[in-house]
Design an enzyme around this catalytic site. Structure first.
Site, PDB file in Angstrom:
ATOM      1  N   SER A 119       0.811  -0.684  -0.190  1.00  0.00           N
ATOM      2  CA  SER A 119       0.036  -0.067   0.368  1.00  0.00           C
ATOM      3  C   SER A 119       1.211   1.078   0.089  1.00  0.00           C
ATOM      4  O   SER A 119       0.779   2.199  -1.073  1.00  0.00           O
ATOM      5  CB  SER A 119      -0.720   0.000   1.540  1.00  0.00           C
ATOM      6  OG  SER A 119      -1.466  -1.160   1.982  1.00  0.00           O
ATOM      7  N   ASP A 164       2.380  -7.960  10.803  1.00  0.00           N
ATOM      8  CA  ASP A 164       3.437  -9.315  10.361  1.00  0.00           C
ATOM      9  C   ASP A 164       4.752  -8.441  11.054  1.00  0.00           C
ATOM     10  O   ASP A 164       5.475  -8.722  11.729  1.00  0.00           O
ATOM     11  CB  ASP A 164       3.538  -9.176   9.112  1.00  0.00           C
ATOM     12  CG  ASP A 164       2.667 -10.726   8.570  1.00  0.00           C
ATOM     13  OD1 ASP A 164       2.130 -11.713   9.843  1.00  0.00           O
ATOM     14  OD2 ASP A 164       2.647 -10.540   7.496  1.00  0.00           O
ATOM     15  N   GLN A 300      -6.072 -14.719  13.966  1.00  0.00           N
ATOM     16  CA  GLN A 300      -4.932 -13.701  14.343  1.00  0.00           C
ATOM     17  C   GLN A 300      -4.546 -12.333  14.306  1.00  0.00           C
ATOM     18  O   GLN A 300      -4.720 -11.410  14.579  1.00  0.00           O
ATOM     19  CB  GLN A 300      -3.545 -14.171  14.115  1.00  0.00           C
ATOM     20  CG  GLN A 300      -2.681 -15.845  14.566  1.00  0.00           C
ATOM     21  CD  GLN A 300      -2.038 -16.180  13.671  1.00  0.00           C
ATOM     22  OE1 GLN A 300      -1.270 -15.804  13.351  1.00  0.00           O
ATOM     23  NE2 GLN A 300      -2.165 -17.040  12.497  1.00  0.00           N
TER      24      GLN A 300
HETATM   25  P1  ADP Z   1      -0.088  -4.405   1.905  1.00  0.00           P
HETATM   26  O1  ADP Z   1      -0.527  -2.833   1.600  1.00  0.00           O
HETATM   27  O2  ADP Z   1      -0.831  -5.110   3.046  1.00  0.00           O
HETATM   28  O3  ADP Z   1       1.378  -4.589   1.893  1.00  0.00           O
HETATM   29  P2  ADP Z   1      -1.041  -5.443  -1.184  1.00  0.00           P
HETATM   30  O4  ADP Z   1       0.750  -5.645  -1.143  1.00  0.00           O
HETATM   31  O5  ADP Z   1      -2.112  -6.204  -1.468  1.00  0.00           O
HETATM   32  O6  ADP Z   1      -1.028  -4.928   0.452  1.00  0.00           O
HETATM   33  O7  ADP Z   1      -1.271  -3.955  -1.087  1.00  0.00           O
HETATM   34  C1  ADP Z   1      -2.473  -3.219  -1.484  1.00  0.00           C
HETATM   35  C2  ADP Z   1      -3.050  -2.273  -2.061  1.00  0.00           C
HETATM   36  O8  ADP Z   1      -2.175  -1.291  -1.957  1.00  0.00           O
HETATM   37  C3  ADP Z   1      -3.200  -3.341  -3.724  1.00  0.00           C
HETATM   38  O9  ADP Z   1      -4.210  -3.822  -3.973  1.00  0.00           O
HETATM   39  C4  ADP Z   1      -2.636  -2.150  -4.211  1.00  0.00           C
HETATM   40  O10 ADP Z   1      -3.797  -1.315  -4.803  1.00  0.00           O
HETATM   41  C5  ADP Z   1      -1.872  -1.127  -3.873  1.00  0.00           C
HETATM   42  N1  ADP Z   1      -0.505  -1.267  -4.435  1.00  0.00           N
HETATM   43  C6  ADP Z   1       0.197  -2.552  -4.314  1.00  0.00           C
HETATM   44  N2  ADP Z   1       1.451  -2.222  -4.717  1.00  0.00           N
HETATM   45  C7  ADP Z   1       1.238  -1.097  -5.640  1.00  0.00           C
HETATM   46  C8  ADP Z   1       1.693  -0.669  -7.013  1.00  0.00           C
HETATM   47  N3  ADP Z   1       3.067  -1.364  -7.100  1.00  0.00           N
HETATM   48  N4  ADP Z   1       1.205   0.185  -7.606  1.00  0.00           N
HETATM   49  C9  ADP Z   1       0.372   0.313  -7.218  1.00  0.00           C
HETATM   50  N5  ADP Z   1      -0.857   0.380  -6.006  1.00  0.00           N
HETATM   51  C10 ADP Z   1       0.027  -0.727  -5.512  1.00  0.00           C
END
Ligand code: ADP
Length: 768
Positions: A119, A164, A300
């Site tokens: 995110s 995490d 969790q």
């Molecule tokens: P977290 O934030 O928990 O790591 P995710 O990796 O699933 O979860 O990312 C959540 C959301 O953030 C994705 O569904 C997407 O909409 C956005 N996102 C993640 N990576 C990118 C990226 N490289 N470019 C644009 N949006 C992104």
């Protein structure tokens, strides 16, 4: 950081929006609350973006103003009240273009993103593209030139929401980790009680695809026998034999239960996944243990947020607003956090790069690199855990078999037993003997001690109180104390206790010629030499739960004021931090004092808000010593008399319930680390023939050993608090006040929090 904008400019500008994204994490609601209340405090319009990036892309009803009233009664809730969703659209420029337009339509150019590294990466891409997105929208005539000029740049701050604890940044934990640990540790406690009844072995799968923190910390907190995590696979390819030998040893030594924790992403030395079911099968096939596997799964993530997560969410939410409002569009995006007792600000791009480096090291099989890249003392803490939980103790040379005694002094505090366990195991695992002194310093003088058996404290991690009896008496009988030391040939002493235990160690520093390590353990957290003492986190959670109960009760009736009294003696730590995390409205502390005038003002305020239907109930938290004369009884009568006809009053004196019972995960982890570090120091001191007296405490979230002579000048021996107590926690009190709405109601905001934020500089990397 330089303040680029004065307070007068803060109220006149574009709106702020907050959204939660990625996997939900308890504590996210505290972020939303902290952002909204701080923004409203500055008179800025504030929006919530519902359903994460999807709401940002879809706009319309997904981007709505968030009111003060909507922030009530959400701080304790798990998950996120504004929703979170994965969003493919936002990964495309087309989606981000729509998102940009939706924000401009609401005049939003200040964004707070609460999510994981995915995110935050997405948010940063959005920030970097912002100018070109605005230009494209203008070119396509989707926005006016005036809108384009008004919204020329985007300010972005991130709060890390991830159970995490996988972000490599200058912050102790990420939002949601502590609550997840509460759920995991509760589950392990439950499983182990049934497992020991039947001599079973349990294999538990814990969340953590790339980061084994949850499995590691849960293992430390519960004394698990074997932990498999992604960053540190067993060093041999035949890890199955290693595991079985260890469990076999445990059984032969009389352990009725064995627990193995497997992180979701656990791998072997060759990078092959290790599954929970495979581990179970290996144990059944080779050892014939009655073995059950449990996958904890989404349990969790769920449930009420822990006190720590509420604090972390609240503080980072408020900090994020301070930062976005004071940022200039050219500034780089930042991530806010809390390390030890202080806020931190980190460069977003660097943080994400550091975090992703860990996964890359693991993928390449460079596990040492991964552990180093994880930073935050990961390696040292991991070694301490292994030393405490070693199955086959080292055998020391006869001449080097030392005798280490452990005693508890002062009031009981949760985590004392876990700490004694750590000391006993550590000492014995290095081939030495551990003696438990019964009844503190008086017991030492009376020669009341016994040699601990290796198994004796094995199951003490989850036990509240103090199994070897703690005692308040000061070490006045030095001759008999020396006699006991001589008679049992004690080579070192570990003292676990509160302020008076520190006083005792300081007093005997010259008379007693063996090394002494003092471990702070008191719910009041009033000891100099550490940011946190053992027991204070359990106490905060206990008080927080009481505040929740009272709030719920008050919310169900009409026009009620609860006054809740906490322990803490001259230290307002418990009152202030529990009031902030419990979402109370007013707090009275000894440090600040309470006058009749102040109480009358507060009563007038409460009456006004109830009569104008702005609020139905109030929670007041008072520290037991906030005023010697205006005790709880007096306050109850004053509030009842002056509020008569408008509100009713109920009081709760928490007394010893503040101690809590079962130690919280944080207290158990701290207990193990304090105990391990103390023993390592003591054994080294014996070997180097030193008789140093030291305090083992937490500084900036690292366990450190500091000579007692260095700590003593920071003690206010009369009032039994650190001299710098007010500096240390005063900013939380100031923050509490603006979040509780003092600004809009009382004009009585202190600027301690703002001042502190001005001093916090951006850390490019976190120190190891
Ligand atoms: P977290 O934030 O928990 O790591 P995710 O990796 O699933 O979860 O990312 C959540 C959301 O953030 C994705 O569904 C997407 O909409 C956005 N996102 C993640 N990576 C990118 C990226 N490289 N470019 C644009 N949006 C992104």
């Amino acid at each position: 950081m330089e303040t680029t904008k004065g307070d007068d400019l803060l109220a006149d500008g574009n709106a702020i929006a907050v959204f939660t994204s990625g996997g939900d994490a308890p504590g996210m609601n505290a972020v939303v609350r902290g952002v909204c209340r701080t923004a409203l405090h500055y008179g800025r319009p504030v929006y919530a973006i519902y359903e994460g990036y999807q709401g940002l892309v879809d706009g319309g009803e997904f981007i709505r103003p968030f009111t003060w009233e909507e922030t009530q009664m959400i701080i304790h809730q798990g998950g996120t009240v504004i929703g979170s969703a994965r969003c493919l659209d936002f990964r495309q420029r087309e989606g981000r273009l729509r998102a940009c337009k939706n924000l401009i339509l609401c005049n939003i150019t200040n964004l707070v993103c609460c999510g994981g590294d995915g995110s935050l990466t997405g948010a940063n891409i959005f920030k970097l593209e912002w100018e070109s997105l605005v230009a494209e929208l203008l070119e396509k005539s989707e926005i006016t030139r005036e809108q384009a000029e008004k919204c020329a740049g985007l300010n972005l701050v991130g709060c890390v929401g991830s159970i995490d604890n996988d972000m490599v940044y200058d912050g102790t934990l990420t939002i949601g980790t502590d609550t997840a640990l509460h759920r995991i540790v509760d589950a392990i406690d439950a499983v182990t009680s049934t497992a020991s009844s039947h001599q079973r072995t349990f294999v538990l799968e814990i969340m953590g695809r790339h980061c084994g923190y949850l499995a590691w910390a849960a293992g430390v907190a519960t004394g698990a026998d074997f932990i498999l995590i992604p960053e540190s696979p067993p060093k041999v390819s035949d890890w199955e034999s290693l595991l079985c030998a260890k469990l076999d040893q445990r059984r032969k030594r009389g352990a009725r239960l064995c627990t193995v924790l497997v992180a979701e992403g656990a791998i072997d030395i060759n990078g092959n996944p290790i599954t929970t079911e495979y581990v179970r099968q290996v144990i059944v096939d080779r050892l014939k243990h009655d073995t059950r596997a449990t996958i904890l799964g989404h349990v969790q993530r769920g449930g009420h947020a822990s006190c720590y997560d509420r604090l972390l969410g609240t503080v980072t939410g408020a900090m994020a607003v301070e930062k976005v409002l004071r940022a200039d569009p050219g500034d780089r995006a930042t991530i806010v956090g809390v390390k030890g007792s202080l806020p931190t600000v980190n460069d977003l791009v660097q943080t994400v790069a550091d975090t992703q480096a860990v996964a890359k090291f693991s993928e390449q099989g460079d596990f040492l690199g991964a552990i180093k890249a994880r930073k935050k003392d990961f390696q040292r803490n991991y070694e301490i855990h292994k030393a405490i939980n070693r199955d086959i103790p080292k055998v020391a040379e006869a001449a080097k078999e030392y005798n280490v005694a452990v005693l508890c002094s002062g009031a009981p505090a949760a985590g004392m037993n876990a700490c004694i366990r750590a000391v006993s195991k550590y000492v014995q695992n290095f081939g030495h003997r551990c003696f438990a002194v019964h009844g503190g310093f008086a017991g030492l003088a009376a020669g009341e001690l016994h040699k601990m058996d290796w198994m004796e404290a094995s199951s003490w991690s989850d036990q509240g109180g103090c199994n070897i009896r703690t005692d308040r008496r000061h070490p006045t009988d030095i001759p008999n104390t020396l006699e006991t030391i001589k008679k049992h040939n004690l080579n070192a002493l570990c003292v676990i206790g509160g302020f008076d235990a520190l006083r005792a160690v300081y007093a005997i520093r010259e008379a007693v010629h063996i090394p002494v390590a003092y471990i702070p353990a008191t719910i009041s957290n009033n000891v100099p030499g550490t940011d946190f003492s053992l027991g204070c986190d359990t106490a905060l959670n206990a008080i927080c739960a009481a505040i929740d109960t009272c709030k719920r009760s008050a919310d169900s009736s009409s026009s009620r004021v609860f006054i809740i009294e906490t322990q803490g003696r001259n230290s307002g730590f418990l009152a202030v931090l529990s009031a902030l995390s419990g979402g109370a409205d007013i707090v009275y502390t000894k440090e600040e004092g309470v006058s009749l005038q102040r109480m009358c003002d507060d009563i007038a305020l409460i009456k006004n808000l109830i009569q104008t239907h702005q609020k139905r109930h109030f929670v007041v938290v008072r520290n037991e010593m906030c005023n010697d004369r205006y005790d709880l009884n007096f306050m109850e009568n004053l509030f009842a008399e002056e509020g008569s006809g408008v509100f009713t009053v109920r009081t709760v004196k928490l007394g010893h319930l503040c101690q809590g019972d079962i130690p919280s995960p944080l207290d158990r982890v701290r207990a193990a680390l304090f105990g391990g570090v103390a023993c390592r120091f003591l054994i080294d001191a014996i070997e180097s023939k030193s008789s140093s007296k030291v305090v083992v405490g937490l500084h900036d979230s690292r366990v450190q050993v500091v000579p007692v002579d260095q700590v003593a000048p920071d003690a206010d021996w009369t009032n039994r608090v650190p001299l710098k107590q007010k500096d240390k926690w005063g900013w939380i009190l100031a923050l509490f006040k603006h979040l509780a709405g003092y600004g809009r109601l009382h004009e009585r905001i202190e600027d301690g929090f703002k001042k502190l934020m001005d001093q916090v500089t951006v850390c490019k990397t976190c120190d190891d």
